[in-house]
Each structure stands twice: as C-alpha cells, then as structure tokens.
Design a protein around this motif. Structure first.
Motif, PDB file in Angstrom:
ATOM      1  N   GLU A  28       0.954  -1.068   0.042  1.00 51.66           N
ATOM      2  CA  GLU A  28       0.040  -0.061   0.005  1.00 51.66           C
ATOM      3  C   GLU A  28       0.894   1.208  -0.072  1.00 51.66           C
ATOM      4  OE1 GLU A  28      -2.495  -0.741   3.291  1.00 51.66           O
ATOM      5  OE2 GLU A  28      -4.011  -1.495   2.112  1.00 51.66           O
ATOM      6  N   GLN A  29       1.963   1.171   0.829  1.00 46.09           N
ATOM      7  CA  GLN A  29       2.795   2.264   0.863  1.00 46.09           C
ATOM      8  C   GLN A  29       3.368   2.744  -0.585  1.00 46.09           C
ATOM      9  OE1 GLN A  29       5.994   2.459   3.821  1.00 46.09           O
ATOM     10  NE2 GLN A  29       4.789   1.014   5.161  1.00 46.09           N
ATOM     11  N   LEU A  30       3.666   1.608  -1.281  1.00 43.42           N
ATOM     12  CA  LEU A  30       4.413   1.765  -2.514  1.00 43.42           C
ATOM     13  C   LEU A  30       3.338   1.982  -3.582  1.00 43.42           C
ATOM     14  CD1 LEU A  30       6.988  -1.229  -2.500  1.00 43.42           C
ATOM     15  CD2 LEU A  30       7.391   1.306  -2.045  1.00 43.42           C
ATOM     16  N   GLY A  31       2.002   1.929  -3.331  1.00 42.64           N
ATOM     17  CA  GLY A  31       1.065   2.012  -4.258  1.00 42.64           C
ATOM     18  C   GLY A  31       0.503   1.093  -5.314  1.00 42.64           C
ATOM     19  N   TYR A  32       0.732  -0.169  -4.734  1.00 42.84           N
ATOM     20  CA  TYR A  32       0.495  -1.679  -5.413  1.00 42.84           C
ATOM     21  C   TYR A  32      -0.890  -2.064  -4.678  1.00 42.84           C
ATOM     22  CZ  TYR A  32       4.982  -0.860  -7.762  1.00 42.84           C
ATOM     23  OH  TYR A  32       5.886  -0.490  -8.556  1.00 42.84           O
ATOM     24  N   PRO A  33      -1.645  -2.812  -5.526  1.00 45.68           N
ATOM     25  CA  PRO A  33      -2.985  -3.219  -4.689  1.00 45.68           C
ATOM     26  C   PRO A  33      -2.383  -4.598  -3.675  1.00 45.68           C
ATOM     27  CG  PRO A  33      -2.847  -4.013  -7.076  1.00 45.68           C
ATOM     28  CD  PRO A  33      -1.524  -2.914  -6.876  1.00 45.68           C
ATOM     29  N   LYS A  34      -3.299  -4.907  -2.824  1.00 46.53           N
ATOM     30  CA  LYS A  34      -2.839  -5.790  -1.876  1.00 46.53           C
ATOM     31  C   LYS A  34      -2.386  -7.279  -2.405  1.00 46.53           C
ATOM     32  CE  LYS A  34      -5.812  -3.623   1.806  1.00 46.53           C
ATOM     33  NZ  LYS A  34      -6.876  -3.839   2.582  1.00 46.53           N
ATOM     34  N   PHE A  35      -3.087  -7.557  -3.563  1.00 49.30           N
ATOM     35  CA  PHE A  35      -3.014  -9.054  -4.030  1.00 49.30           C
ATOM     36  C   PHE A  35      -1.405  -9.210  -4.280  1.00 49.30           C
ATOM     37  CE2 PHE A  35      -3.743  -7.077  -7.781  1.00 49.30           C
ATOM     38  CZ  PHE A  35      -2.878  -7.798  -8.939  1.00 49.30           C
ATOM     39  N   ARG A  36      -0.816  -7.958  -4.445  1.00 50.12           N
ATOM     40  CA  ARG A  36       0.473  -8.358  -4.913  1.00 50.12           C
ATOM     41  C   ARG A  36       1.439  -8.877  -3.790  1.00 50.12           C
ATOM     42  NH1 ARG A  36       0.781  -8.569 -10.272  1.00 50.12           N
ATOM     43  NH2 ARG A  36       0.044  -6.843 -11.376  1.00 50.12           N
ATOM     44  N   ALA A  37       0.830  -8.668  -2.388  1.00 55.80           N
ATOM     45  CA  ALA A  37       1.597  -9.169  -1.378  1.00 55.80           C
ATOM     46  C   ALA A  37       1.641 -10.829  -1.429  1.00 55.80           C
ATOM     47  CB  ALA A  37       1.036  -8.911  -0.049  1.00 55.80           C
ATOM     48  N   LYS A  38       0.737 -11.476  -1.718  1.00 56.22           N
ATOM     49  CA  LYS A  38       0.340 -12.982  -1.818  1.00 56.22           C
ATOM     50  C   LYS A  38       1.432 -13.296  -3.183  1.00 56.22           C
ATOM     51  CE  LYS A  38      -1.506 -17.085  -1.069  1.00 56.22           C
ATOM     52  NZ  LYS A  38      -0.976 -17.510  -2.412  1.00 56.22           N
ATOM     53  N   VAL A  40       4.210 -12.045  -4.054  1.00 61.77           N
ATOM     54  CA  VAL A  40       5.424 -11.931  -3.538  1.00 61.77           C
ATOM     55  C   VAL A  40       5.808 -13.103  -2.591  1.00 61.77           C
ATOM     56  CG1 VAL A  40       6.956 -10.541  -2.236  1.00 61.77           C
ATOM     57  CG2 VAL A  40       5.704  -9.485  -4.090  1.00 61.77           C
ATOM     58  N   GLU A  41       4.788 -13.321  -1.734  1.00 60.04           N
ATOM     59  CA  GLU A  41       5.009 -14.323  -0.721  1.00 60.04           C
ATOM     60  C   GLU A  41       5.238 -15.735  -1.335  1.00 60.04           C
ATOM     61  OE1 GLU A  41       2.781 -12.911   3.539  1.00 60.04           O
ATOM     62  OE2 GLU A  41       1.479 -13.675   1.681  1.00 60.04           O
ATOM     63  N   ASP A  42       4.396 -15.992  -2.475  1.00 64.02           N
ATOM     64  CA  ASP A  42       4.584 -17.284  -2.946  1.00 64.02           C
ATOM     65  C   ASP A  42       5.937 -17.641  -3.743  1.00 64.02           C
ATOM     66  OD1 ASP A  42       1.879 -18.093  -2.594  1.00 64.02           O
ATOM     67  OD2 ASP A  42       1.214 -17.570  -4.816  1.00 64.02           O
ATOM     68  N   GLN A  53      14.270 -10.492  -9.279  1.00 60.68           N
ATOM     69  CA  GLN A  53      14.056 -10.674 -10.817  1.00 60.68           C
ATOM     70  C   GLN A  53      13.177 -11.911 -11.369  1.00 60.68           C
ATOM     71  OE1 GLN A  53      14.167  -7.878 -12.661  1.00 60.68           O
ATOM     72  NE2 GLN A  53      14.630  -6.754 -10.753  1.00 60.68           N
ATOM     73  N   GLU A  54      13.690 -13.094 -10.515  1.00 59.97           N
ATOM     74  CA  GLU A  54      12.843 -14.381 -10.727  1.00 59.97           C
ATOM     75  C   GLU A  54      11.323 -14.294 -10.568  1.00 59.97           C
ATOM     76  OE1 GLU A  54      15.138 -17.584  -8.831  1.00 59.97           O
ATOM     77  OE2 GLU A  54      16.675 -16.069  -8.181  1.00 59.97           O
ATOM     78  N   MET A  55      10.925 -13.245  -9.949  1.00 57.06           N
ATOM     79  CA  MET A  55       9.350 -13.129  -9.595  1.00 57.06           C
ATOM     80  C   MET A  55       8.589 -12.678 -10.990  1.00 57.06           C
ATOM     81  SD  MET A  55       9.257 -11.228  -6.008  1.00 57.06           S
ATOM     82  CE  MET A  55      10.239 -11.915  -4.582  1.00 57.06           C
ATOM     83  N   THR A  56       8.491 -13.593 -11.960  1.00 52.01           N
ATOM     84  CA  THR A  56       8.093 -13.251 -13.049  1.00 52.01           C
ATOM     85  C   THR A  56       6.689 -12.754 -13.366  1.00 52.01           C
ATOM     86  OG1 THR A  56       7.627 -15.423 -13.626  1.00 52.01           O
ATOM     87  CG2 THR A  56       9.700 -14.734 -14.346  1.00 52.01           C
ATOM     88  N   ASN A  57       5.711 -13.145 -12.410  1.00 53.03           N
ATOM     89  CA  ASN A  57       4.479 -12.342 -12.561  1.00 53.03           C
ATOM     90  C   ASN A  57       4.226 -11.093 -11.680  1.00 53.03           C
ATOM     91  OD1 ASN A  57       4.334 -13.579 -10.030  1.00 53.03           O
ATOM     92  ND2 ASN A  57       2.338 -14.473 -10.265  1.00 53.03           N
ATOM     93  N   VAL A  58       5.273 -10.511 -11.364  1.00 54.02           N
ATOM     94  CA  VAL A  58       5.188  -9.342 -10.367  1.00 54.02           C
ATOM     95  C   VAL A  58       5.802  -8.155 -11.350  1.00 54.02           C
ATOM     96  CG1 VAL A  58       6.470  -8.261  -8.501  1.00 54.02           C
ATOM     97  CG2 VAL A  58       5.524 -10.534  -8.411  1.00 54.02           C
ATOM     98  N   PRO A  59       5.269  -7.170 -11.439  1.00 58.69           N
ATOM     99  CA  PRO A  59       5.563  -5.993 -12.314  1.00 58.69           C
ATOM    100  C   PRO A  59       6.944  -5.772 -12.172  1.00 58.69           C
ATOM    101  CG  PRO A  59       3.305  -5.458 -11.354  1.00 58.69           C
ATOM    102  CD  PRO A  59       4.057  -6.936 -10.499  1.00 58.69           C
ATOM    103  N   ALA A  60       7.616  -5.155 -13.149  1.00 61.18           N
ATOM    104  CA  ALA A  60       9.082  -4.825 -12.913  1.00 61.18           C
ATOM    105  C   ALA A  60       9.294  -3.703 -12.031  1.00 61.18           C
ATOM    106  CB  ALA A  60       9.690  -4.491 -14.329  1.00 61.18           C
TER     107      ALA A  60
END
Length: 351
Positions: A28-38, A40-42, A53-60
């Motif tokens: 939230e601080q960085l301006g991204y939706p909450k689902f991005r946390a899940k 990243v955790e995966d 950089q291995e987090m391929t489904n996470v925005p650059a």
C-alpha cells in the motif's frame, strides 16, 4: 519491526522477516494493490527465489522497488557431501557468516529432511560432535525453513517430512522453532502435514509441557539415551536438572493432553548404556506408556572414546522391550560414508 521503521532506515530489511500484514502495508505504501503481497509471498516461500527478478508475474516496477528497500536473505552452500545410500549433507552459511548443517534423506519417492535449530549447542552431550564445537547462536524461523527449501531444491523434489534433530536443542529456541513449524505446515509455505513435522528435544521439561498445548499435531521425540539417572547425567550433562522422574511425569501429561505417541531416541553406546541394567531400566521407564523406542547405532566419531554397541545388543533390546509391551525399532543409519553425525561437517571446515 514495523514497515515504517524500515522505511525510515537506510538499512534494507530482509523481506522474509515481514509478516503478511507488514507486506500488505508495504504494498500500500508503494502504491500497489494488496494481492501483490500474496504473489510476492508465493515466490519467497514456495519457490525460494534468491533474486527479485525471478518473480516473473510481479511488475518490473515493483521488483525494482522491493530490491531498493529489501533483501531476500537466504543461504549459500559452503559444503555438500553425497553418501552412497543417496543421503546428502550440507553446510550452509547465512548472511552474517553463521553456519549450520542439514541433511536430505531420500526413500523411494519421499524426501525426509533433518534440520538444525541452532548453530552449535549448549547441552554438552558427550556423544555429539555439535557440543564439542561450542555455541554460536539460535537460528531464526526463516533460517530453519531455508534449510528445508535448500535441500528440496537440490533434490528437485518436495520435502515430505522434516525432523528438527540436527544441531542445537530446539526447545532452547522455542518461539522460532514453532514459527518454523507453522511455516513448514502452512499451505502458503511448504505445505507439510503437521504429523510429518517432528521436534527432537533432550528433555527440556517446561517446553515439553508448553508444546503439548500447541494446537497443531506436531510430533515429539525425546533424546533419552539412558533411563538410569547417573548414566544420563554423565552423557547428557545439559539436562541434569530435568530428572528422569520429572521427564516421565511430563511425558504422561503430554500423552494425556495430545493423545499422540512420542518417540524415545536411544543411541546405543558400547559398554555405557547397552548393558542389562540399562535395558531393564529402559523397560521400567517405558512400560505401560504410549511410546515408541527408536534404537540408534551411535555414530563412530573420530577421537571419541565412545563406540557403537553391537547389532546383537540392539536386537536384544528390541526383543526385551516387546516382552513388556513396548514397540521398538532399530533405526537404519544413513550416511555412514560421509560426515553423518551432527557437527562433523562444521568441525571439519572450521579446522
């Protein structure tokens, strides 16, 4: 530590130390939706990535933001040994230079992992190589978890069970051990069933009582090694204050509270705890209890005056325990052709 404390500091925080709520707060601080946390955790807990950089489904852009604020902790491999029986032993180093051992033991299509909960140990058991090397520090839950993931990655298979039976006394690091167990059990983590997660303790009585009240069905093993007080005091000086009578009582409480069968670990040491008097004392200690006795052939440590017992004595123990209604098995020793005993590989590299 709050995420706000982290933000105000120039020092990066280890992403693995953040709770789910803290990670959501960071998104939230960085301006991204909450689902991005899940997402990243995966990547962190299921895929054990070492690079954002291995987090391929996470925005650059998010990967770049995380890289600027956080690290991914993790381990580096110092040494690796492979046994002819397929077991593999590892010496891992953490970011502060602390080292710990872990072992992978494959059987058919299953993989058991033995992990350390401390770097070194204060208990001083005379038959254990770890105790001879001194104590460095307790490991964090994430560091315990990382051992399992490292082994799983090396075998390219999911761990089916974990035993906290490596270096250290788990119940002297209770809170982090419970956190690690829950991470390993969680579907969001390793997803290993609670009954396939075992903690082995020398017999720290207050923590056995506390463990019996945990809601999960984690498994308990107790390093007994003698049911005669004087013998146990001599070979396990770190638990002198936790007497056999008190241990027997608390194990009864444990069974009554949980309904689960504990295991007693008994390393057979020639001429020390394998005589008839020791056998009868073990029968008396376990008779009428819901317990399993795991007989172990002592690792033959270089320069140690303690030597393994014989196969014949081990078989006698099994037969005699059966006569008093106690199930016992002889544990097959794994990794005899490598530095199999806890602490051996660490000592070799220190030397």
């Amino acid at each position: 530590m709050s995420i706000h404390d982290t933000e105000s500091s120039s020092r990066k925080v280890d992403l693995r130390t953040l709770s789910h709520e803290q990670l959501v707060d960071l998104m939230e601080q960085l301006g991204y939706p909450k689902f991005r946390a899940k997402q990243v955790e995966d990547w962190v807990w299921k895929h054990n990535v070492s690079d954002f950089q291995e987090m391929t489904n996470v925005p650059a852009a998010l990967r770049a933001d995380l890289s600027a604020r956080c690290t991914l902790g993790g381990t580096s491999e110092v040494a690796r040994q492979v046994s002819s029986d397929g077991s593999r032993k590892y010496l891992l180093r953490y970011s502060d230079g602390t080292q710990a051992e872990c072992v992978g033991m494959p059987t058919r299509n299953r993989l058991a992992v033995c992990v350390s909960t401390q770097a070194g140990c204060r208990m001083g058991c005379v038959f254990c190589a770890t105790g001879q090397g001194g104590f460095t520090r307790s490991l964090k839950a994430t560091e315990i978890y990382d051992q399992v993931m490292h082994v799983s990655e090396d075998f390219q298979t999911r761990a089916s069970s974990v035993v906290m039976m490596g270096q250290g006394e788990p119940f002297n690091n209770y809170d982090e051990v419970i956190k690690a167990l829950r991470m390993l059990n969680s579907p969001e983590g390793a997803g290993i069933g609670a009954r396939h997660l075992t903690v082995s303790t020398c017999g720290v009585i207050p923590m056995i009582r506390r463990f019996s009240k945990e809601p999960e069905q984690f498994t308990l093993a107790v390093s007994l090694h003698s049911a005669i007080q004087s013998t146990r005091n001599a070979i396990m000086p770190g638990v002198k204050k936790h007497t056999l009578q008190r241990l027997h009582d608390v194990m009864g409480e444990y069974v009554e509270a949980t309904g689960r069968r504990p295991t007693y670990e008994y390393a057979l040491i020639g001429g020390v705890n394998d005589n008839n008097a020791e056998l009868e004392a073990l029968c008396d200690f376990t008779r009428g209890t819901l317990a399993h006795v795991n007989l172990i052939q002592l690792n033959d440590l270089e320069d140690s005056r303690l030597k393994p017992s014989t196969q014949e004595r081990a078989e006698l123990f099994v037969r005699r325990l059966a006569q008093v209604g106690v199930e016992a098995t002889i544990r097959n020793s794994r990794g005899n052709d490598i530095d199999a005993a806890c602490g051996q590989l660490s000592q070799k590299h220190q030397e």
